[in-house]
Write a protein that holds these residues in place. Structure first.
Motif, short mmCIF file in Angstrom:
data_model
loop_
_atom_site.label_atom_id
_atom_site.label_comp_id
_atom_site.label_asym_id
_atom_site.label_seq_id
_atom_site.Cartn_x
_atom_site.Cartn_y
_atom_site.Cartn_z
N LEU A 1 26.50 59.72 24.50
CA LEU A 1 26.27 60.22 22.36
C LEU A 1 27.37 60.93 22.42
N PHE A 2 27.06 61.08 21.44
CA PHE A 2 27.67 61.29 20.33
C PHE A 2 28.05 62.33 19.12
N GLN A 3 28.49 63.15 19.49
CA GLN A 3 28.65 64.70 17.93
C GLN A 3 28.85 64.26 16.76
N VAL A 4 27.87 64.07 16.01
CA VAL A 4 29.09 63.89 14.68
C VAL A 4 28.38 65.24 13.94
N VAL B 1 23.21 63.94 16.67
CA VAL B 1 24.08 63.66 17.91
C VAL B 1 23.18 61.47 17.37
N ARG B 2 24.06 60.72 17.95
CA ARG B 2 24.00 59.56 18.43
C ARG B 2 24.54 58.99 19.40
N LEU C 1 27.76 67.70 24.19
CA LEU C 1 27.69 68.07 25.43
C LEU C 1 27.23 67.01 26.57
N GLU C 2 26.43 65.91 26.17
CA GLU C 2 26.01 65.16 27.02
C GLU C 2 26.59 64.13 27.47
N SER D 1 29.37 70.50 20.67
CA SER D 1 28.18 71.11 20.67
C SER D 1 28.88 71.23 18.96
N ALA D 2 27.48 70.80 18.23
CA ALA D 2 28.29 71.05 16.36
C ALA D 2 28.26 72.58 16.61
N GLU D 3 28.11 73.56 17.16
CA GLU D 3 28.55 74.58 17.31
C GLU D 3 29.96 75.02 17.37
#
Length: 213
Positions: A202-205, A190-191, A156-157, A171-173
């Motif tokens: 920033l990546f959502q994994v 997040v990595r 999201l960021e 997001s994860a959701e």
């Protein structure tokens, strides 16, 4: 009447142009050693012979690490023939050990025999809700029951666009909801990725498991 080019054809033209006009280290997603992706695949594998498909793998160095570790059933799917050619040239004779698939992921209709589906930085380019729903269906019919789906997408960021295209941040959701029909979310984090120019992304994994039925 003017014909309308299908979205898949537009994606191929776009990515062939990107890979044809940039050196591998000049694209924002470049990683010389994609260790996060490699560890996710390695830790979720059932052995070196399990089938792994790197979706949108392009010219990623993930296949280099997998080959070095002894994985023997690796596939790379990408819409760009140029990206595949670059990877094959880099690998030389070892490229023969990889199954290369030139296809838009939304048009892929292979057998259900993939143990691990890995996608870094492809899913966020699907900004249309119908395309994301189709992606989930393609993954569900490709991954074996209890198999693993790994999605690494802009958080999201994260950036709002990439390579001249808008992206869908998540997001994860969001990921859990997108794949809820056929997958269970097992892990998310997040990595940070630092681009070759020093920018922070920033990546959502998310790691999901294909439902058994």
């Amino acid at each position: 009447m003017q014909s309308i080019m299908p979205h898949c054809a537009k994606r191929k033209i776009h990515w062939d142009s990107v890979y044809g006009s940039h050196a591998e280290q000049d694209v924002s997603w470049f990683e010389l050693a994609p260790n996060v992706s490699f560890d996710l695949v390695r830790l979720n594998s059932n052995g070196l012979t399990g089938s792994i498909m790197d979706v949108g793998g392009g010219n990623s160095h993930l296949v280099d690490l997998l080959l070095e570790a002894g994985f023997s059933n690796v596939r790379v799917l990408d819409v760009s023939s140029r990206a595949i050619q670059m990877a094959q040239a880099r690998l030389g004779q070892r490229a023969r050990e990889i199954t290369w698939i030139e296809s838009d992921v939304l048009e892929w209709n292979g057998p259900r025999d993939v143990d691990i589906w890995h996608d870094r930085a492809t899913y966020h380019f699907l900004t249309d809700l119908a395309d994301r729903a189709l992606y989930a269906k393609v993954a569900a019919r490709t991954i074996v029951p209890s198999g693993t789906l790994i999605v690494e997408t802009f958080a999201l960021e994260g950036p709002r666009s990439c390579s001249g295209l808008p992206v869908q941040r998540a997001s994860a959701e969001t990921i859990q909801n997108d794949f809820a029909s056929d997958f269970n979310l097992l892990e998310s984090f997040v990595r940070e990725h630092i681009t070759p120019t020093g920018a922070r992304q920033l990546f959502q994994v998310c790691r999901l498991q294909r439902k058994s039925s």
